[in-house]
Design a protein around this motif. Structure first.
Motif, mmCIF file in Angstrom:
data_model
loop_
_atom_site.group_PDB
_atom_site.id
_atom_site.type_symbol
_atom_site.label_atom_id
_atom_site.label_comp_id
_atom_site.label_asym_id
_atom_site.label_seq_id
_atom_site.Cartn_x
_atom_site.Cartn_y
_atom_site.Cartn_z
ATOM 1 N N ARG A 196 -6.046 5.325 1.879
ATOM 2 C CA ARG A 196 -5.134 4.594 2.776
ATOM 3 C C ARG A 196 -3.837 4.354 2.019
ATOM 4 N NH1 ARG A 196 -7.107 -0.484 6.281
ATOM 5 N NH2 ARG A 196 -8.234 1.239 7.249
ATOM 6 N N GLY A 217 0.392 2.738 2.048
ATOM 7 C CA GLY A 217 1.318 1.771 2.629
ATOM 8 C C GLY A 217 2.584 1.725 1.789
ATOM 9 N N ASP A 218 3.436 0.759 2.046
ATOM 10 C CA ASP A 218 4.736 0.730 1.389
ATOM 11 C C ASP A 218 5.045 -0.613 0.750
ATOM 12 O OD1 ASP A 218 4.967 -0.567 3.922
ATOM 13 O OD2 ASP A 218 7.135 -0.389 3.800
ATOM 14 N N LYS A 219 5.899 -0.549 -0.241
ATOM 15 C CA LYS A 219 6.572 -1.717 -0.821
ATOM 16 C C LYS A 219 7.978 -1.253 -1.122
ATOM 17 C CE LYS A 219 3.783 -5.389 -1.756
ATOM 18 N NZ LYS A 219 3.278 -5.427 -0.368
ATOM 19 N N GLY A 220 8.910 -1.516 -0.211
ATOM 20 C CA GLY A 220 10.267 -1.012 -0.386
ATOM 21 C C GLY A 220 10.286 0.499 -0.382
ATOM 22 N N ASP A 221 10.881 1.095 -1.431
ATOM 23 C CA ASP A 221 10.987 2.550 -1.496
ATOM 24 C C ASP A 221 9.796 3.175 -2.225
ATOM 25 O OD1 ASP A 221 12.223 4.961 -0.970
ATOM 26 O OD2 ASP A 221 13.425 4.921 -2.807
ATOM 27 N N ASN A 279 2.282 3.254 -1.821
ATOM 28 C CA ASN A 279 1.035 3.226 -2.585
ATOM 29 C C ASN A 279 -0.011 4.050 -1.847
ATOM 30 O OD1 ASN A 279 -0.244 1.197 -0.661
ATOM 31 N ND2 ASN A 279 -1.736 1.131 -2.330
ATOM 32 N N GLY A 312 -4.079 4.388 -2.017
ATOM 33 C CA GLY A 312 -5.386 4.019 -2.554
ATOM 34 C C GLY A 312 -6.353 5.151 -2.269
ATOM 35 N N TYR A 321 -3.454 3.086 -11.237
ATOM 36 C CA TYR A 321 -4.296 1.960 -11.624
ATOM 37 C C TYR A 321 -5.741 2.269 -11.237
ATOM 38 C CZ TYR A 321 0.122 -0.576 -11.976
ATOM 39 O OH TYR A 321 1.385 -0.975 -12.316
ATOM 40 N N GLU A 322 -6.677 1.765 -12.058
ATOM 41 C CA GLU A 322 -8.093 2.036 -11.788
ATOM 42 C C GLU A 322 -8.782 0.792 -11.245
ATOM 43 O OE1 GLU A 322 -9.918 3.656 -15.322
ATOM 44 O OE2 GLU A 322 -8.232 5.037 -15.646
ATOM 45 N N ASN A 344 -5.550 3.526 -7.553
ATOM 46 C CA ASN A 344 -4.359 3.192 -6.776
ATOM 47 C C ASN A 344 -3.155 3.875 -7.406
ATOM 48 O OD1 ASN A 344 -2.832 1.906 -4.757
ATOM 49 N ND2 ASN A 344 -2.204 0.325 -6.216
ATOM 50 N N LEU A 358 0.986 4.494 -7.317
ATOM 51 C CA LEU A 358 2.299 4.081 -6.826
ATOM 52 C C LEU A 358 3.222 5.291 -6.935
ATOM 53 C CD1 LEU A 358 2.796 0.505 -8.357
ATOM 54 C CD2 LEU A 358 1.730 1.187 -6.191
#
Lengths: 453, 111
Positions: free
Chosen positions: B18, B20-24, B27, B29, B65-66, B74, B76
């Motif tokens: 899945r 999604g976003d955080k600004g530009d 991510n 998962g 990230y694990e 995850n 980025l």
């Protein structure tokens, strides 16, 4: 204690709150309305009409369920107040009185998140509110700022509940705080019980997107997820020790599984060990999930760390304009025709000497979602149709406005077998951009008021 | 002596995802379909490998990230969204389907 998610964003399923209240026993209904740029839209509405500036949909939704909430003693936490929580509370109070609920309800109002009136004072005192992503100082765009809101945590909601609020209406409060607050209130968790606060935060993260943890947008085994038409929104069954389970009402569709819940846990995740909220720092690498029954996932083991001394601030500022034009090209050679039309269009835009920050072309049906990862594998000659989608962005309105008049001519003076223009000329849109920043916690003062209906 | 190419498998067959976003930044998962696949994902779906997969589609670096507790990784993806949010001109301005774009990756098949 059961906390039900009734709304995962402003625009979510209108039936969900009613179904959560009537589908079985719950204690709280949690409704999340505010996305990052929502505040600027609401700020603009408020500048035109001082009685607006909140999520208007919330009032009729509440009207529908208010008698049930009173009868079943279900409380509500909602950040529907936007930039005008008091006006939102007044509108709900008026609706309640109309329904003959006078004397039966107390509404809590949480404010203090709106930093727009204080912005120059804060900047003058050295709070530079620099952009978290780019490091640029706010003064570069200060004259274009449309909204500035600190993210408040659960604490002011807990205070409103302590003072007997049945419905708590807030401005910019974190999504997770709306779920955590009822737990802190019901269980009397201390403000430094980091593990429990982290558990409540994880519960909030899990249900904040509504059905996205109960079968919606779930990629595992998606074809066999039952009855999405009747999807059950999630419910947290919380325990005083910080353990909780996610479930949904009986006889509803969707599915609550470890796989589906895990998808929601990683949604919009940054560093999973450091999920920062105003209430605590939660460590998502400590979560242990087990399938505890049909449509029931148990959470345990969650660890937290002390909250930071900062709050996140969400600012919105005027950026410029954009527009999107589309045309649909049909077989044969749909993709090549769409490509040719794009070249023609770009040549004309170039010849007009229009200044754009960006011109972006996608071929919907070929590369719009996966770009070159998709086109490597596609057999283009056989595509039944391709939608040409061209978007432009500019600081100025003029070039964008002219762009919107360059799409339709292609129907008669560009490549053949083209359709899909019934919607007419595209409309230029104003771009309101997002500016994330941090501010010292101690300069933000949450305020709680009570309104008796 | 002949050397056979190691058999490959589509990430789609080992994981779900899945995004999604955080600004530009987007991510993604990535979650193992079976716990037994997780170590294989850790070994083969590295940040460098994902950066190579998305080359030309993102402008920034890739971080990983694990989450062994969830059999998940995850990622980025920085500079993935043409400015992100309302500024972006992309259909997928919030990176919602970069999840399945990652699942197009081919890696060595687990034994």
């Amino acid at each position: 204690m059961r906390i039900a998610a009734g709304q995962g964003f402003w625009g979510d399923w209108l039936e969900a709150p009613y179904r959560q209240v009537t589908g079985g026993p719950i204690d709280y209904l949690m409704m999340d309305y505010l996305a990052e740029v929502t505040m600027s839209i609401l700020q603009k509405q408020k500048s035109r009409d001082p009685a607006s500036g909140y999520a208007k949909d919330f009032v009729p939704q509440m009207e529908r369920i208010l008698p049930l909430l009173v009868e079943r003693r279900v409380k509500v936490t909602a950040n529907a107040g936007g930039v005008n929580p008091r006006a939102c509370a007044q509108a709900v109070a008026a609706a309640a009185r109309q329904l003959g609920l006078g004397g039966k309800l107390r509404i809590g109002v949480v404010t203090g998140d709106d930093l727009l009136p204080r912005l120059d004072g804060l900047l003058a005192r050295g709070h530079d509110l620099k952009n978290l992503d780019t490091g640029r100082p706010l003064r570069e765009i200060r004259d274009r700022v449309l909204a500035a809101n600190a993210y408040l945590g659960a604490a002011p909601l807990v205070e409103a509940l302590r003072q007997g609020a049945d419905i708590v209406i807030t401005g910019r409060v974190t999504d997770t705080g709306l779920t955590l607050a009822p737990m802190v209130h019901a269980f009397g968790w201390r403000a430094d019980d980091w593990d429990k606060l982290a558990a409540g935060t994880v519960a909030g993260h899990t249900i904040e997107c509504g059905a996205q943890c109960s079968g919606g947008n779930c990629s595992v085994d998606w074809q066999r997820i039952p009855d999405l038409a009747n999807v059950g929104y999630p419910i947290v069954e919380a325990h005083a020790d910080g353990g909780f389970e996610i479930t949904k009402h009986p006889d509803t569709g969707g599915r609550i599984s470890v796989a589906g819940v895990t998808e929601q846990l990683v949604y919009e995740m940054g560093d999973p060990t450091t999920y920062i909220t105003p209430d605590c720092v939660a460590d998502f690498t400590t979560i242990r999930l087990t399938q505890a029954g049909k449509d029931r996932v148990r959470f345990a083991g969650i660890k937290g760390r002390p909250a930071t001394n900062k709050l996140k601030v969400s600012l919105a500022y005027f950026y410029g304009y954009k527009a999107v034009g589309t045309l649909v090209y049909a077989w044969p050679d749909a993709y090549r025709k769409a490509q040719a039309a794009d070249r023609v269009l770009r040549r004309r835009l170039h010849d007009l000497r229009l200044a754009f920050d960006a011109i972006h072309t996608e071929f919907v049906g070929a590369d719009a979602t996966h770009g070159s990862l998709a086109t490597r594998a596609t057999r283009f000659a056989e595509l039944p149709e391709v939608q040409l989608r061209v978007a432009v962005r500019s600081r100025e309105a003029g070039p964008v406005e002219r762009f919107t008049r360059e799409i339709a001519p292609l129907i008669l003076n560009g490549p053949p077998s083209v359709t899909g223009f019934a919607g007419g000329r595209p409309k230029p849109e104003e771009i309101v951009a997002y500016w994330p920043a941090l501010i010292d916690k101690d300069v933000v003062e949450p305020c709680v008021e009570l309104v008796d209906v | 002596m002949t050397r056979k190419a190691a058999p490959k498998v589509l990430l789609l067959d080992l994981a779900h995802a899945r995004s999604g976003d955080k600004g530009d930044t987007a991510n993604v998962g990535l979650i193992a379909l079976k716990p037994a696949y997780y170590p294989h994902l850790v070994k083969h779906v590295t940040a460098a490998r994902v950066a190579r997969h998305f080359r030309g589609l993102i402008t920034g670096k890739v971080e990983r990230y694990e989450l062994p507790n969830l059999n998940a990784l995850n990622f980025l993806l920085h500079g993935a969204l043409d400015g992100g949010g309302t500024v972006s001109l992309k259909t997928d301005a919030q990176g919602k389907v970069l999840s399945t774009a990652l699942l197009r990756m081919e890696i060595a098949a687990p034994r």
